[in-house]
Design an enzyme around this catalytic site. Structure first.
Site, PDB file in Angstrom:
ATOM      1  N   HIS A  85       2.342 -11.676  14.098  1.00  0.00           N
ATOM      2  CA  HIS A  85       3.396 -12.205  14.971  1.00  0.00           C
ATOM      3  C   HIS A  85       3.142 -13.667  15.346  1.00  0.00           C
ATOM      4  O   HIS A  85       4.032 -14.339  15.901  1.00  0.00           O
ATOM      5  CB  HIS A  85       3.489 -11.346  16.237  1.00  0.00           C
ATOM      6  CG  HIS A  85       4.869 -11.294  16.822  1.00  0.00           C
ATOM      7  ND1 HIS A  85       5.894 -12.113  16.416  1.00  0.00           N
ATOM      8  CD2 HIS A  85       5.395 -10.519  17.804  1.00  0.00           C
ATOM      9  CE1 HIS A  85       6.981 -11.848  17.114  1.00  0.00           C
ATOM     10  NE2 HIS A  85       6.713 -10.882  17.966  1.00  0.00           N
ATOM     11  N   THR A 105       0.844  -1.186   0.000  1.00  0.00           N
ATOM     12  CA  THR A 105       0.000   0.000   0.000  1.00  0.00           C
ATOM     13  C   THR A 105       0.885   1.243   0.000  1.00  0.00           C
ATOM     14  O   THR A 105       1.889   1.287   0.713  1.00  0.00           O
ATOM     15  CB  THR A 105      -0.960   0.012   1.218  1.00  0.00           C
ATOM     16  OG1 THR A 105      -1.761   1.198   1.184  1.00  0.00           O
ATOM     17  CG2 THR A 105      -0.204  -0.036   2.530  1.00  0.00           C
TER      18      THR A 105
END
Length: 397
Positions: free
Chosen positions: A368, A316
């Site tokens: 994560h 993006t």
């Protein structure tokens, strides 16, 4: 001639009527744009199937399903007259929500959350339960156990929309905007999102682009931008750190050996992320052509469902709008998204000297649960190296 809702893809079971561009009684020509059906993923344009006079059956905002009639075209030159009133007959009772078939998306939510369809208040036509109704029911807190007898209290009414002020304007969210909001929140809630940052000196990429942009455009018919360099660097980094290109499926990890890069595009209706397929097989020119075609299709509303599904990683570019730094949200079920930002001339220390360099902050948001901090930092450093020394990509270093 009936105007029916077309099939909108296997995963799209319903949509809502957008703005009608013509009114009942208007004369229309074949292929005139009449209305758009807004779905969870794309807007489908409906055109007139023949010359004639339009009669609208379903109003704006109505929820519709594939095959449902939303209007008619009369070839007589006048809108269809209403049928004469028949003798008074008993009006059939409105079907209970539990008696109306559920769409596949609603069935999935009901099954996953052990909901009772008869206890869900449907907001669709004839009490049909919409996906939003099922999600709201799933998110509602479980009813509390009966408390000890207390003095009777007045029933609490459901919270109503607040009143708008004299300088406020209430507008219903489009289906696409509702989907964007829901998916972003689901992404936040489901992944262990973390963002790591770095900065890249764009001097060499800008010099290379400036040196070859004219001959590149003449040769390939497309401008040489920054996105091709970033896409090439991302693919190389994904090949080195495969966890960033993977996704979690239950208790399994799916490692992907294909590189389909989503490119976030801002449109008037909201953010969409079309996918550039097999980016690892494309040249810089192929990447630029592919991104340009996807961007045009997004702005024109011509994207297909296939072009919006199956990405493995997303890029993006907030720098287009002047963003200096951001923390992009993951595009679920992907495990990583790279945020590009504005290029700013800043004083930098190079070999003991202060020099002015065009610098860009990079942000990598990652899940994560699957990507360790070391892997995330290594991934971003790899992109930095490839951009600061573009020859590395050519030499596969």
């Amino acid at each position: 001639m009936t105007i029916a809702v077309p099939t909108m893809g296997e995963s799209v079971a319903e949509g809502s009527i957008g703005t009608w561009h013509r009114k009942s009684g208007d004369a229309v020509k074949k292929d005139d744009l009449l209305v758009e059906i807004e779905t969870d993923k794309v807007a489908v344009e409906i055109v007139a199937p023949a010359d004639g006079v339009l009669e609208i059956v379903e109003a704006e905002g109505a929820t519709v399903t594939p095959g449902q009639a939303i209007g008619r075209i009369s070839g007589s030159g006048a809108a269809a007259a209403p049928a004469p009133a028949a003798a008074a007959a008993p009006v059939p009772a409105k079907a209970a929500a539990g008696d109306i078939p559920l769409s596949p998306s609603v069935q999935r939510i009901v099954a996953e959350n052990n909901l009772d369809p008869k206890a869900i208040q449907g907001s669709g036509k004839d009490g049909r339960i919409l996906k939003g109704d099922a999600l709201e029911a799933a998110a509602a807190p479980a009813p509390a156990a009966p408390a000890a007898a207390t003095p009777a209290a007045a029933p609490v009414a459901a919270s109503a929309p607040r009143e708008t002020g004299p300088r406020e304007n209430r507008v219903k969210m489009t289906r696409l905007r509702q989907t964007i909001a829901r998916r972003l929140k689901e992404s936040q809630n489901s992944a262990a999102q973390l963002t790591t940052f770095n900065e890249v000196d764009m001097t060499n990429v800008m010099a290379l682009r400036s040196q070859y942009k004219e001959v590149f455009e003449k040769r390939h018919g497309v401008k040489l931008g920054f996105m091709s360099f970033f896409t090439r660097a991302v693919v190389a980094a994904l090949q080195e750190i495969p966890a960033v290109n993977a996704e979690i499926d239950g208790t399994d990890i799916i490692y992907k050996n294909h590189y389909d890069i989503g490119v976030a595009v801002g449109t008037e209706k909201g953010l969409v992320v079309p996918v550039l397929r097999d980016a690892d097989t494309l040249s810089l020119a192929g990447i630029e052509k592919g991104i340009a075609a996807l961007g045009k299709a997004a702005r024109d509303g011509d994207l297909t469902l296939d072009q919006l599904q199956g990405g493995t990683f997303t890029i993006t570019n907030g720098g287009t709008y002047g963003s200096l730094m951001s923390t992009p949200i993951l595009n679920a079920p992907q495990s990583g998204i790279l945020g590009m930002h504005n290029i700013v001339q800043r004083p930098m220390a190079v070999n003991g000297q202060v020099v002015i360099r065009p610098m860009m902050y990079l942000a990598l948001s990652y899940d994560h649960r699957i990507v360790d901090g070391k892997e995330a930092v290594t991934f971003l450093v790899r992109i930095k190296e490839l951009l600061e020394d573009p020859a590395r990509a050519l030499l596969d270093l």
